[in-house]
Design a protein around this motif. Structure first.
Motif: not given
Length: 344
Positions: A162-169
């Protein structure tokens, strides 16, 4: 039984490099204005973030690059907006290490206790396959505190984490906007103090509970891709097992062709001229024992000449077990086997 979403957590590291802004042209009315150059890149800063599927966000851990072991007071000037349990650490390269990963796990255990953990309930922690997350101490601590760790397969975190999706972007984009503004006005790269001063507003815009929940939903949609990966891996393992079995059968069938036949003769031990197999095998065994003894004397003599002393004496049973192990490994098609090591 599938775990409730409220106890599924995901943690990962996000790297920042202050000063990664882009230069822009300044156009004035009738005046020649020089281009504003890109700022120099600052040191690497790592943020360790953890989110849960219900939209919960854990206080961060920031890792600074420092060759020393002391924290400076100037780093924390203006950092009052950070959450009270924010952690800071230092490492030679600004990245997470085995020790820092284990330390973060202790913070995670404390942060998810209390109201977020029911009696007898387990916490499911998903992360990438970084070696710092898979040490024996890390996994033992997970087992001790009823944490179920799950590391994603290599090259699949962009689909499943999940973190590699919208959050970290969004995290990096918001930070890059700050750097672009700094670069536009010709400023210097952010240091540790400036980073701690500006990062909390960026985190508040990035890790909104709705964005966190959506990131877990988007990862759930990638389960079909993950299932395909597992299916592909299983098919490859089955093909490998079939290939190994075919090689074993081919070697077994060709073994008689590779056998080396000697021209040595065995004398009959009876008056009637008939040679019994047991007598022949006994004669062969005696000959091999003499040859092995002669070879051993030759090796001992060469070792004594080279090193000044003879190698340790090993029993015939130990040597025979080593030979049997080597033969069994060879028959099974194994490339490596545990054999006999002669110590000098």
């Amino acid at each position: 039984m599938r775990a409730p979403l409220s106890i599924i957590y995901n943690f990962d590291e996000c790297g920042f490099q202050p000063g990664q802004g882009r230069s822009r042209k300044v156009i004035g009315s009738g005046l020649a204005c020089p281009d504003l150059a890109e700022t120099d890149r600052g040191e690497t800063i790592t943020a360790v973030e953890c989110i849960a599927a219900d939209g919960w966000l854990m206080d961060p851990l920031f890792i600074f690059k420092s060759s020393g072991s002391n924290f400076k007071e100037a780093w924390y000037d203006g950092s009052e907006a950070l959450p009270p349990n924010t952690g800071t650490a230092i490492s030679p390269n600004g990245w997470i290490s085995d020790e820092l990963a284990l330390c973060w796990l202790g913070y995670f255990i404390n942060a998810t206790a209390g109201d977020r953990l029911l009696p007898g309930e387990k916490r499911y922690l998903i992360f990438d396959g970084n070696g710092a997350h898979l040490t024996l101490e890390f996994l033992e601590k997970c087992e001790k505190y009823a944490i179920v760790p799950f590391a994603f397969l290599p090259h699949s975190t962009h689909l499943c984490q999940p973190l590699d999706g919208k959050p970290f972007l969004n995290y990096k984009q918001q930070f890059r906007l700050e750097n672009n503004e700094l670069s536009f006005w010709g400023g210097r790269p952010y240091g540790k103090a400036e980073f701690l001063r500006i990062i909390q507003p960026i985190r508040e815009r990035t890790f909104h509970p709705r964005i966190i929940r959506d990131s877990f939903k988007d990862s759930a949609k990638a389960q079909r891709n993950l299932t395909r990966i597992f299916q592909h891996q299983r098919e490859k393992l089955e093909e490998l097992a079939m290939t190994q079995d075919s090689i074993r059968r081919i070697r077994a069938a060709q073994a008689p062709q590779r056998r080396v036949y000697t021209k040595r003769q065995v004398k009959t031990l009876s008056q009637d001229g008939i040679l019994r197999p047991r007598d022949a095998n006994r004669s062969i065994k005696e000959r091999k024992e003499k040859e092995n003894a002669a070879e051993k004397r030759r090796i001992d003599k060469a070792a004594e000449k080279a090193y000044g002393f003879k190698p340790s004496q090993l029993s015939d049973e130990t040597i025979q077990r080593a030979k049997d192990s080597a033969k069994e490994a060879k028959d099974n098609g194994e490339l490596f086997f545990y054999g006999l090591i002669a110590c000098f």
